[in-house]
Design a protein around this motif. Structure first.
Motif, PDB file in Angstrom:
ATOM      1  N   THR A  27       4.832   7.217   1.387  1.00  0.00           N
ATOM      2  CA  THR A  27       5.079   6.071   2.268  1.00  0.00           C
ATOM      3  C   THR A  27       4.601   4.798   1.588  1.00  0.00           C
ATOM      4  OG1 THR A  27       4.770   7.459   4.225  1.00  0.00           O
ATOM      5  CG2 THR A  27       4.608   5.068   4.538  1.00  0.00           C
ATOM      6  N   CYS A  28       5.361   3.717   1.794  1.00  0.00           N
ATOM      7  CA  CYS A  28       4.979   2.400   1.261  1.00  0.00           C
ATOM      8  C   CYS A  28       4.974   1.400   2.407  1.00  0.00           C
ATOM      9  CB  CYS A  28       5.944   1.953   0.165  1.00  0.00           C
ATOM     10  SG  CYS A  28       5.526   0.326  -0.526  1.00  0.00           S
ATOM     11  N   VAL A  29       3.848   0.745   2.615  1.00  0.00           N
ATOM     12  CA  VAL A  29       3.701  -0.292   3.640  1.00  0.00           C
ATOM     13  C   VAL A  29       3.635  -1.643   2.924  1.00  0.00           C
ATOM     14  CG1 VAL A  29       2.323  -1.188   5.529  1.00  0.00           C
ATOM     15  CG2 VAL A  29       2.471   1.282   5.154  1.00  0.00           C
ATOM     16  N   THR A  30       4.572  -2.538   3.261  1.00  0.00           N
ATOM     17  CA  THR A  30       4.635  -3.863   2.637  1.00  0.00           C
ATOM     18  C   THR A  30       4.208  -4.928   3.649  1.00  0.00           C
ATOM     19  OG1 THR A  30       6.451  -3.182   1.200  1.00  0.00           O
ATOM     20  CG2 THR A  30       6.093  -5.551   1.451  1.00  0.00           C
ATOM     21  N   ILE A  31       3.257  -5.744   3.232  1.00  0.00           N
ATOM     22  CA  ILE A  31       2.758  -6.836   4.088  1.00  0.00           C
ATOM     23  C   ILE A  31       3.223  -8.158   3.481  1.00  0.00           C
ATOM     24  CG2 ILE A  31       0.728  -7.950   5.069  1.00  0.00           C
ATOM     25  CD1 ILE A  31      -0.780  -5.330   4.658  1.00  0.00           C
ATOM     26  N   ARG A  32       3.843  -8.976   4.289  1.00  0.00           N
ATOM     27  CA  ARG A  32       4.274 -10.316   3.849  1.00  0.00           C
ATOM     28  C   ARG A  32       3.584 -11.375   4.718  1.00  0.00           C
ATOM     29  NH1 ARG A  32       8.573 -12.928   1.179  1.00  0.00           N
ATOM     30  NH2 ARG A  32       9.465 -10.891   0.626  1.00  0.00           N
ATOM     31  N   LEU A  33       2.944 -12.360   4.072  1.00  0.00           N
ATOM     32  CA  LEU A  33       2.323 -13.467   4.786  1.00  0.00           C
ATOM     33  C   LEU A  33       2.366 -14.711   3.888  1.00  0.00           C
ATOM     34  CD1 LEU A  33      -1.541 -13.140   4.677  1.00  0.00           C
ATOM     35  CD2 LEU A  33      -0.082 -11.499   3.552  1.00  0.00           C
ATOM     36  N   PRO A  34       2.281 -15.893   4.471  1.00  0.00           N
ATOM     37  CA  PRO A  34       2.342 -17.115   3.648  1.00  0.00           C
ATOM     38  C   PRO A  34       1.164 -17.181   2.686  1.00  0.00           C
ATOM     39  CG  PRO A  34       2.594 -17.632   5.977  1.00  0.00           C
ATOM     40  CD  PRO A  34       2.166 -16.211   5.896  1.00  0.00           C
ATOM     41  N   VAL A  60       0.877  -1.180   0.000  1.00  0.00           N
ATOM     42  CA  VAL A  60       0.000   0.000   0.000  1.00  0.00           C
ATOM     43  C   VAL A  60       0.911   1.225   0.000  1.00  0.00           C
ATOM     44  CG1 VAL A  60      -1.810   1.251   1.191  1.00  0.00           C
ATOM     45  CG2 VAL A  60      -1.801  -1.243   1.242  1.00  0.00           C
ATOM     46  N   GLU A  61       0.885   1.948  -1.102  1.00  0.00           N
ATOM     47  CA  GLU A  61       1.803   3.076  -1.264  1.00  0.00           C
ATOM     48  C   GLU A  61       1.005   4.351  -1.549  1.00  0.00           C
ATOM     49  OE1 GLU A  61       5.808   4.275  -3.844  1.00  0.00           O
ATOM     50  OE2 GLU A  61       4.639   2.491  -4.347  1.00  0.00           O
ATOM     51  N   ASP A  62       1.422   5.438  -0.912  1.00  0.00           N
ATOM     52  CA  ASP A  62       0.783   6.723  -1.180  1.00  0.00           C
ATOM     53  C   ASP A  62       1.851   7.756  -1.528  1.00  0.00           C
ATOM     54  OD1 ASP A  62       1.646   8.351   1.223  1.00  0.00           O
ATOM     55  OD2 ASP A  62       0.598   6.727   2.274  1.00  0.00           O
ATOM     56  N   ASP A  63       1.415   8.821  -2.168  1.00  0.00           N
ATOM     57  CA  ASP A  63       2.348   9.894  -2.526  1.00  0.00           C
ATOM     58  C   ASP A  63       2.160  11.091  -1.609  1.00  0.00           C
ATOM     59  OD1 ASP A  63      -0.111  10.703  -3.372  1.00  0.00           O
ATOM     60  OD2 ASP A  63       0.540  11.379  -5.357  1.00  0.00           O
ATOM     61  N   GLY A  64       1.888  10.771  -0.332  1.00  0.00           N
ATOM     62  CA  GLY A  64       1.655  11.832   0.635  1.00  0.00           C
ATOM     63  C   GLY A  64       2.922  12.500   1.114  1.00  0.00           C
TER      64      GLY A  64
END
Length: 566
Positions: free
Chosen positions: A551-558, A493-497
């Motif tokens: 900001t970029c939020v990266t989520i990692r899950l199986p 989830v990335e924004d250009d804020g």
């Protein structure tokens, strides 16, 4: 406990005596394996030896004919005969002198370039001659300097067949004046490949076309040899299992296959029964002695284990057991202690996960549908009713779906595609509120859309983007991406804020990694902690941000694929 120990000792002794046949079965299995292994070696050696004998014989036949046809094609006697048709008896003498000394006999032809058979040792048959001239001769003519060697089956009178052909162009004064052919009989090939102590022999050309075989069960479609192998690597033929040895004759296109049955003979089983009967009598006396020895072993370790299990049944999760006997009971005690430790860890994690799940649900309801948010939606709705009734209907429908999805109780994991529908509805409401100031795009692979994810996974992250993205600017773009990284699902989830400084970013990272530090970023913290508890270390949230860039939020899950709705 003393009574239990005594019963245990007696039961061990009786059980050991009752199952005295178990060592006999083990011995039987070992003997069977040894016998089968030995029989397999014998079968393999038989096949390999037969293959060597047949390969040597066929090699001699092949090169005898190969040399002979080249010699005859270059013989002045043959070229003069092809040109003048005189002294045919000398040509026939050359052929018969060679043919009588061969183990595989042949049919001999000399054909001129117009298709006239000048010499032939086979009864005249126009169909056969036409077949040879139309199918074989053109292949010789294409490469007159080469020797044609190929498998082709032709039926002659009295059900005799030729299955292999050697052909060569007859050249005189640099001109092709005719063709010489040798066609080898199938029955002689079959006699040649009948080898003692070998069950089935097959010879093929490079296209797996059968030249000759000792058993017709090897013939497949189009006279091809296409063996089917079973799980043991043996060839399956007509319900039987055969070990196969294969070899190619050097400098030729001939393959030799020898097959022998891999099934044990009846005498093997008779020998096995006799052996088991004799050894069983000896083992009986030995087992009697061992049963008494085993029954006298102390049962202190069993008492400790029983006591610990009873304590665990009463709810004492700290009932560890201490055994140092150096045998299997010590291993069993160690495994029990490991299990108990793991059980305590799971109980703790389940309790923490339950509390966190409750906090997340409360947080989502509060953050998504708190009075301020609903007030903003209703204000937008009131304005839309007057200005755009169609948009007002859309707002009502979207808000209804948001409320229904948030309060539904469909389990803790849902398809990512379903959660994205909810996320899209939320963004559409915010887009109606902010108009052109808010835009978003989604780029997710088809595989990622079918993944199972915790419910409302993206909501808190998108809420943070909207909440902090407008601090120093008028418009905001939110990009949502999803793809697979080997066995993991990656969501971004990335924004250009406005982004954040390195110091602030490091503070938030520390807050995410330490659940005991109170923080106002409860949404991000709860999502990260929930993923850690559900999937373990290595999974969760990672943050990247640059001041003034976004900001970029990266989520990692199986990655776990769910059932797609139809």
């Amino acid at each position: 406990m003393a009574e239990n120990s005594s019963n245990f000792k007696e039961s061990i002794r009786l059980l050991f005596l009752r199952y005295t046949f178990m060592p006999i079965i083990v011995l039987f299995v070992f003997f069977l394996l040894f016998t089968g292994f030995n029989a397999k070696i014998i079968v393999a050696n038989k096949s390999q030896e037969a293959n060597k004998v047949i390969s040597a014989s066929l090699s001699g036949v092949y090169f005898n004919y190969y040399d002979e046809i080249n010699r005859m094609a270059a013989l002045p006697l043959v070229s003069d005969f092809a040109a003048t048709r005189l002294e045919s008896q000398n040509v026939y003498e050359e052929f018969y002198e060679f043919n009588t000394h061969q183990t595989v006999k042949s049919v001999f032809y000399i054909i001129d370039t117009k298709g006239i058979y000048l010499a032939s040792t086979a009864p005249s048959d126009s169909d056969i001659q036409e077949t040879i001239y139309r199918t074989i001769v053109p292949r010789i003519a294409k490469a007159p300097e080469s020797t044609l060697v190929e498998a082709n089956k032709i039926r002659y009178s009295h059900d005799r067949y030729t299955v292999y052909t050697f052909g060569k162009a007859i050249i005189k004064d640099n001109q092709v004046i005719g063709y010489i052919l040798y066609q080898l009989y199938e029955e002689d090939f079959q006699k040649l490949i009948f080898v003692q102590n070998n069950e089935i022999s097959v010879i093929t050309d490079r296209h797996h076309t059968i030249i000759a075989t000792t058993n017709n069960i090897t013939k497949g479609l189009m006279n091809k040899f296409a063996p089917i192998f079973n799980s043991k690597g043996n060839v399956q033929l007509n319900g039987g299992s055969y070990y196969m040895s294969q070899a190619s004759i050097p400098l030729t296109e001939i393959n030799v296959f020898t097959l022998n049955s891999s099934q044990l003979q009846r005498y093997v089983y008779v020998s096995l029964i006799v052996f088991i009967v004799v050894t069983s009598l000896l083992l009986w006396f030995l087992i009697q002695f061992l049963a008494n020895k085993m029954s006298t072993r102390n049962t202190q370790s069993i008492d400790k284990l029983l006591f610990a299990v009873n304590q665990l049944q009463q709810g004492n999760t700290l009932s560890y057991v201490d055994i140092h006997t150096g045998d299997e009971f010590e291993t069993l005690a160690d495994q029990y202690n490991i299990m108990l430790t793991r059980l305590n860890e799971l109980l703790h994690k389940n309790e923490e996960l339950s509390n966190l799940r409750r906090l997340i649900e409360v947080k989502h309801l509060q953050s998504q549908f708190h009075p301020h948010f609903i007030f903003n939606v209703l204000e937008t709705l009131r304005y839309a009713i007057v200005v755009d009734s169609k948009q007002a209907q859309d707002i009502v429908m979207i808000l209804s779906r948001l409320l229904r999805y948030s309060i539904s109780n469909d389990g803790q994991t849902v398809l990512l595609s379903d959660d994205l529908n909810h996320t899209t509805d939320y963004l559409r409401l915010q887009q109606i509120r902010f108009n052109e100031r808010l835009s978003y795009d989604m780029q997710l692979s088809e595989q990622s859309r079918h993944a199972l994810v915790p419910k409302l996974l993206l909501q808190a992250i998108i809420e943070n983007s909207i909440r902090y993205g407008y601090l120093h600017q008028e418009s905001l773009l939110i990009s949502i991406r999803g793809y697979l990284d080997e066995t993991d699902l990656i969501l971004e989830v990335e924004d250009d804020g406005s982004g954040m400084s390195e110091e602030r970013l490091e503070q938030i990272r520390q807050l995410l990694n330490d659940p005991d530090i109170p923080t106002k970023h409860i949404g991000l913290s709860n999502v990260h902690r929930r993923l850690l508890l559900l999937y373990g270390p290595g999974y969760g949230i990672q943050l990247l941000s640059r001041l003034g860039e976004g900001t970029c939020v990266t989520i990692r899950l199986p990655y776990e694929k769910g059932d797609v709705h139809v």
